[in-house]
Design a protein around this motif. Structure first.
Motif, mmCIF file in Angstrom:
data_model
loop_
_atom_site.group_PDB
_atom_site.id
_atom_site.type_symbol
_atom_site.label_atom_id
_atom_site.label_comp_id
_atom_site.label_asym_id
_atom_site.label_seq_id
_atom_site.Cartn_x
_atom_site.Cartn_y
_atom_site.Cartn_z
ATOM 1 N N ARG A 89 22.364 -43.811 1.272
ATOM 2 C CA ARG A 89 22.834 -44.864 0.374
ATOM 3 C C ARG A 89 24.318 -45.116 0.596
ATOM 4 N NH1 ARG A 89 20.538 -44.404 -5.703
ATOM 5 N NH2 ARG A 89 22.640 -45.207 -6.004
ATOM 6 N N VAL A 90 24.718 -46.386 0.566
ATOM 7 C CA VAL A 90 26.116 -46.727 0.819
ATOM 8 C C VAL A 90 27.054 -46.171 -0.246
ATOM 9 C CG1 VAL A 90 25.592 -48.788 2.181
ATOM 10 C CG2 VAL A 90 25.927 -48.997 -0.298
ATOM 11 N N ASP A 91 26.523 -45.845 -1.426
ATOM 12 C CA ASP A 91 27.361 -45.305 -2.498
ATOM 13 C C ASP A 91 27.310 -43.781 -2.592
ATOM 14 O OD1 ASP A 91 24.742 -45.195 -3.412
ATOM 15 O OD2 ASP A 91 25.164 -46.106 -5.365
ATOM 16 N N ASN A 92 26.641 -43.118 -1.665
ATOM 17 C CA ASN A 92 26.577 -41.655 -1.656
ATOM 18 C C ASN A 92 27.737 -41.130 -0.801
ATOM 19 O OD1 ASN A 92 25.962 -38.939 -1.605
ATOM 20 N ND2 ASN A 92 23.810 -39.223 -1.052
ATOM 21 N N ALA A 120 13.357 -34.603 -7.457
ATOM 22 C CA ALA A 120 13.044 -35.999 -7.787
ATOM 23 C C ALA A 120 13.632 -36.398 -9.134
ATOM 24 C CB ALA A 120 11.538 -36.215 -7.778
ATOM 25 N N GLY A 121 13.749 -35.447 -10.055
ATOM 26 C CA GLY A 121 14.328 -35.724 -11.360
ATOM 27 C C GLY A 121 15.834 -35.560 -11.417
ATOM 28 N N GLU A 122 16.430 -34.983 -10.359
ATOM 29 C CA GLU A 122 17.868 -34.702 -10.369
ATOM 30 C C GLU A 122 18.703 -35.683 -9.546
ATOM 31 O OE1 GLU A 122 17.863 -29.831 -10.886
ATOM 32 O OE2 GLU A 122 18.477 -30.696 -8.978
ATOM 33 N N SER A 123 18.078 -36.362 -8.608
ATOM 34 C CA SER A 123 18.854 -37.184 -7.685
ATOM 35 C C SER A 123 18.191 -38.535 -7.439
ATOM 36 C CB SER A 123 19.004 -36.455 -6.338
ATOM 37 O OG SER A 123 19.654 -37.277 -5.397
ATOM 38 N N PHE A 176 12.023 -41.095 -3.568
ATOM 39 C CA PHE A 176 10.966 -41.043 -4.584
ATOM 40 C C PHE A 176 11.518 -40.445 -5.867
ATOM 41 C CE2 PHE A 176 10.804 -37.362 -1.825
ATOM 42 C CZ PHE A 176 10.865 -36.303 -2.725
ATOM 43 N N GLY A 177 10.840 -40.794 -6.963
ATOM 44 C CA GLY A 177 11.223 -40.277 -8.270
ATOM 45 C C GLY A 177 10.212 -39.250 -8.758
ATOM 46 N N HIS A 201 15.265 -49.467 -4.253
ATOM 47 C CA HIS A 201 15.119 -50.299 -5.447
ATOM 48 C C HIS A 201 14.943 -49.336 -6.613
ATOM 49 C CE1 HIS A 201 13.036 -53.149 -8.259
ATOM 50 N NE2 HIS A 201 14.095 -53.850 -7.884
ATOM 51 N N ILE A 202 16.004 -49.200 -7.411
ATOM 52 C CA ILE A 202 16.014 -48.211 -8.496
ATOM 53 C C ILE A 202 16.470 -48.894 -9.770
ATOM 54 C CG2 ILE A 202 17.016 -46.042 -9.308
ATOM 55 C CD1 ILE A 202 17.399 -45.271 -6.337
ATOM 56 N N ARG A 203 15.670 -48.739 -10.821
ATOM 57 C CA ARG A 203 15.969 -49.312 -12.140
ATOM 58 C C ARG A 203 16.363 -50.790 -12.052
ATOM 59 N NH1 ARG A 203 18.967 -44.675 -12.454
ATOM 60 N NH2 ARG A 203 20.886 -45.849 -12.725
#
Length: 195
Positions: free
Chosen positions: A144-147, A41-44, A49-50, A170-172
């Protein structure tokens, strides 16, 4: 059930000569799996989820792992290197007969093990296992479209783009779209076909 016998352990030599073990998760893996999930969760930002957001206790995770082990159309696969959980793959189908043939999976790999082929090994295991069941005929995913690395992996295995989901993440403060991709399994063999 008989399909649970298809959940076997595999030993694979990776391209850097590390020994990879792929095996079904067991209830006693609950605590290390939760630690793995928190680290991921902290790496990706490619997961849903975060840090601190997964929200399962050790007992809940243990009960979940018992349920997966008893369900012939669910899989919780662990990738281990030197006794450490390097990655996981989870897959489950719908419960009702009309949707039990199709399911969705997710893969997570620790950052220090990226680009070693672990994702390919997990995905190959899933497709072979699903193809041998008498039930599963479709494997789905959202990405994700950018992965781009993950999309390339899925395309390599024959997954077809089936649609785009707007605002899936929805991230940052930013919305990110996702692709819906799918792989149809040929019921007469262990092969897959993109449709």
């Amino acid at each position: 059930m008989q399909d649970n016998a298809l959940k076997t352990t595999q030993h694979i030599l990776l391209k850097n000569n590390l020994q990879l073990i792929l095996r079904p998760a067991r209830p006693e893996d609950a605590e290390p799996l939760l630690a793995f999930v928190e680290q991921i969760a902290g790496e990706s930002e490619n997961i849903t989820f975060g840090p601190g957001e997964f929200g399962m206790s050790v007992e809940e995770e243990r009960a979940f792992l018992r349920q997966v082990a008893m369900t012939p159309t669910s899989l919780y696969l662990i990738a281990e290197i030197d006794g450490e959980i390097a990655g996981t793959l989870t897959f489950s189908t719908g419960k009702r007969p009309r949707i039990q043939h199709a399911g969705e999976f997710g893969i997570s790999i620790l950052r220090k093990y990226w680009n070693l082929g672990i994702g390919s090994q997990l995905l190959a295991y899933l497709i072979a296992w699903a193809g041998r069941t008498t039930i599963i005929r479709k494997i789905n995913l959202r990405v994700r479209v950018d992965n781009l690395a993950a999309i390339h992996l899925y395309e390599k295995f024959g997954f077809a783009h089936e649609g785009r989901i707007s605002r899936e993440f929805h991230i940052r403060g930013q919305f990110i779209d996702a692709y819906h991709m799918g792989l149809a399994l040929d019921p007469s063999s262990e092969t897959a076909t993109a449709r």
